[in-house]
Design a protein around this motif. Structure first.
Motif, PDB file in Angstrom:
ATOM      1  N   TYR A  36      13.685 -65.043   6.425  1.00 45.99           N
ATOM      2  CA  TYR A  36      14.874 -64.409   5.872  1.00 45.99           C
ATOM      3  C   TYR A  36      15.727 -63.877   7.022  1.00 45.99           C
ATOM      4  O   TYR A  36      15.224 -63.518   8.083  1.00 45.99           O
ATOM      5  CB  TYR A  36      14.502 -63.249   4.936  1.00 45.99           C
ATOM      6  N   GLN A  38      18.883 -60.994   7.894  1.00 44.59           N
ATOM      7  CA  GLN A  38      19.540 -59.813   7.359  1.00 44.59           C
ATOM      8  C   GLN A  38      20.630 -59.335   8.310  1.00 44.59           C
ATOM      9  O   GLN A  38      20.354 -59.022   9.474  1.00 44.59           O
ATOM     10  CB  GLN A  38      18.546 -58.681   7.096  1.00 44.59           C
ATOM     11  N   SER A  41      23.958 -53.722   6.720  1.00 48.59           N
ATOM     12  CA  SER A  41      24.523 -53.294   5.429  1.00 48.59           C
ATOM     13  C   SER A  41      24.473 -54.380   4.355  1.00 48.59           C
ATOM     14  O   SER A  41      25.241 -54.329   3.383  1.00 48.59           O
ATOM     15  CB  SER A  41      25.982 -52.838   5.604  1.00 48.59           C
ATOM     16  N   GLN A  42      23.598 -55.349   4.540  1.00 59.64           N
ATOM     17  CA  GLN A  42      23.407 -56.372   3.518  1.00 59.64           C
ATOM     18  C   GLN A  42      21.922 -56.562   3.248  1.00 59.64           C
ATOM     19  O   GLN A  42      21.068 -56.195   4.060  1.00 59.64           O
ATOM     20  CB  GLN A  42      24.019 -57.701   3.957  1.00 59.64           C
ATOM     21  N   GLY A  43      21.610 -57.139   2.098  1.00 57.35           N
ATOM     22  CA  GLY A  43      20.231 -57.483   1.811  1.00 57.35           C
ATOM     23  C   GLY A  43      19.825 -58.740   2.540  1.00 57.35           C
ATOM     24  O   GLY A  43      20.671 -59.526   2.980  1.00 57.35           O
ATOM     25  N   PRO A  44      18.521 -58.967   2.699  1.00 62.33           N
ATOM     26  CA  PRO A  44      18.047 -60.184   3.357  1.00 62.33           C
ATOM     27  C   PRO A  44      18.490 -61.435   2.607  1.00 62.33           C
ATOM     28  O   PRO A  44      18.683 -61.416   1.390  1.00 62.33           O
ATOM     29  CB  PRO A  44      16.525 -60.037   3.314  1.00 62.33           C
ATOM     30  N   PHE A  46      17.579 -65.625   2.203  1.00 60.99           N
ATOM     31  CA  PHE A  46      16.626 -66.706   2.433  1.00 60.99           C
ATOM     32  C   PHE A  46      17.230 -67.747   3.373  1.00 60.99           C
ATOM     33  O   PHE A  46      18.376 -68.152   3.215  1.00 60.99           O
ATOM     34  CB  PHE A  46      16.294 -67.354   1.084  1.00 60.99           C
ATOM     35  N   TYR A  87      13.364 -62.230   9.705  1.00 62.04           N
ATOM     36  CA  TYR A  87      12.023 -61.857   9.257  1.00 62.04           C
ATOM     37  C   TYR A  87      11.203 -63.100   8.933  1.00 62.04           C
ATOM     38  O   TYR A  87      11.682 -64.008   8.245  1.00 62.04           O
ATOM     39  CB  TYR A  87      12.093 -60.997   7.993  1.00 62.04           C
ATOM     40  N   PHE A 101       7.323 -57.664   4.533  1.00 57.77           N
ATOM     41  CA  PHE A 101       8.223 -57.827   5.666  1.00 57.77           C
ATOM     42  C   PHE A 101       7.646 -57.055   6.850  1.00 57.77           C
ATOM     43  O   PHE A 101       7.160 -55.961   6.703  1.00 57.77           O
ATOM     44  CB  PHE A 101       9.596 -57.227   5.348  1.00 57.77           C
ATOM     45  N   GLY A 102       7.736 -57.626   8.037  1.00 56.22           N
ATOM     46  CA  GLY A 102       7.421 -56.856   9.238  1.00 56.22           C
ATOM     47  C   GLY A 102       8.695 -56.198   9.733  1.00 56.22           C
ATOM     48  O   GLY A 102       9.633 -56.009   8.959  1.00 56.22           O
ATOM     49  N   ALA A 103       8.737 -55.874  11.012  1.00 54.22           N
ATOM     50  CA  ALA A 103       9.925 -55.237  11.579  1.00 54.22           C
ATOM     51  C   ALA A 103      11.012 -56.252  11.900  1.00 54.22           C
ATOM     52  O   ALA A 103      12.160 -55.888  12.099  1.00 54.22           O
ATOM     53  CB  ALA A 103       9.566 -54.463  12.838  1.00 54.22           C
ATOM     54  N   ARG A 106      15.317 -58.861  16.154  1.00 53.17           N
ATOM     55  CA  ARG A 106      16.761 -58.634  16.245  1.00 53.17           C
ATOM     56  C   ARG A 106      17.341 -59.610  17.250  1.00 53.17           C
ATOM     57  O   ARG A 106      17.036 -59.536  18.437  1.00 53.17           O
ATOM     58  CB  ARG A 106      17.040 -57.200  16.673  1.00 53.17           C
TER      59      ARG A 106
END
Lengths: 111, 116
Positions: A36, A38, A41-44, A46, A87, A101-103, A106
């Motif tokens: 995923y 992200q 300010s948005q959702g993940p 796919f 992710y 989900f992990g961290a 980035r």
């Protein structure tokens, strides 16, 4: 539930190919690998899913070796807009509702 | 609608206040999830619905958290007597079948809750 390990962050430049590797040593036979993306300010969102070998769609490729203990998300020719958190998730299709989900990783894409 | 809709987008609550967060999933989607995301962290599972049935609520952090989906569509996450540690973004996701996030699940933009 299989735990995943990813690099905390990665830097790249526009136009480069980016490969993000995820380790999942305890992956189970019925587990699939899903990625995923992200943005702030948005959702993940796919990106891609696979079980073994290679999967490709219009935005990415997913490489999974024979032992399935790791996977690599490949983003071809990244742009600034690919800066996001990525992710790696591992889970059984039947138990996917509790996928962890992990961290995440980035990714910073620079001009 | 075209996607998963969450409201409100932002909520500021005084400590001790009750809040209700709404999620409108994509029409026809069987599965619905709630996640909590703290700043700089990945989303953490709270609860899961398959239609109107709440099949798992093991991620709810305390009995102050309650979720419902009475008609198998819209869902509400309620937090009673909010505490500062409840400050987070609450994400809702839905998917067409019961395969959870291991299929193409769609997330809303989230509700950012700040408890002061």
């Amino acid at each position: 539930l299989a735990k995943t390990t990813q690099p905390i962050s990665m830097d790249s430049y526009e136009g480069q190919e980016v490969n993000i590797t995820c380790s999942h040593n305890n992956i189970a036979t019925n587990d699939y690998i899903t990625w995923y993306q992200q943005f702030p300010s948005q959702g993940p969102r796919f990106i891609i899913q696979g079980y073994k070998t290679k999967v490709t769609n219009e935005v990415a490729s997913l490489f999974i070796p024979a032992d399935r203990k790791s996977s690599t998300l490949s983003l071809p020719r990244v742009s600034l807009s690919d800066t996001a958190v990525y992710y790696c998730l591992v889970g059984d299709l039947l138990g996917g509702f509790k996928t962890i989900f992990g961290a995440g990783t980035r990714l910073f894409v620079k001009a | 609608g075209a996607g998963v809709s969450q409201s409100p987008r932002y909520k500021v609550a005084k400590r001790g206040q009750d809040v209700a967060l709404r999620c409108d999933p994509i029409s026809g989607h069987v599965s619905l999830f709630w996640y909590q995301q703290a700043l700089g962290q990945g989303p953490e599972f709270l609860t899961y619905f398959q239609n109107e049935a709440q099949l798992d609520k093991s991620g709810l952090p305390s009995d102050r958290f309650f979720a419902e989906r009475p008609e198998g569509s819209v869902s509400t996450l309620k937090i009673q007597r909010t505490q500062q540690e409840d400050s987070a973004v609450y994400l809702c996701a839905s998917s067409l079948d019961d395969r959870g996030l291991n299929t193409e699940a769609f997330f809303g933009q989230g509700t950012r809750l700040t408890v002061v």
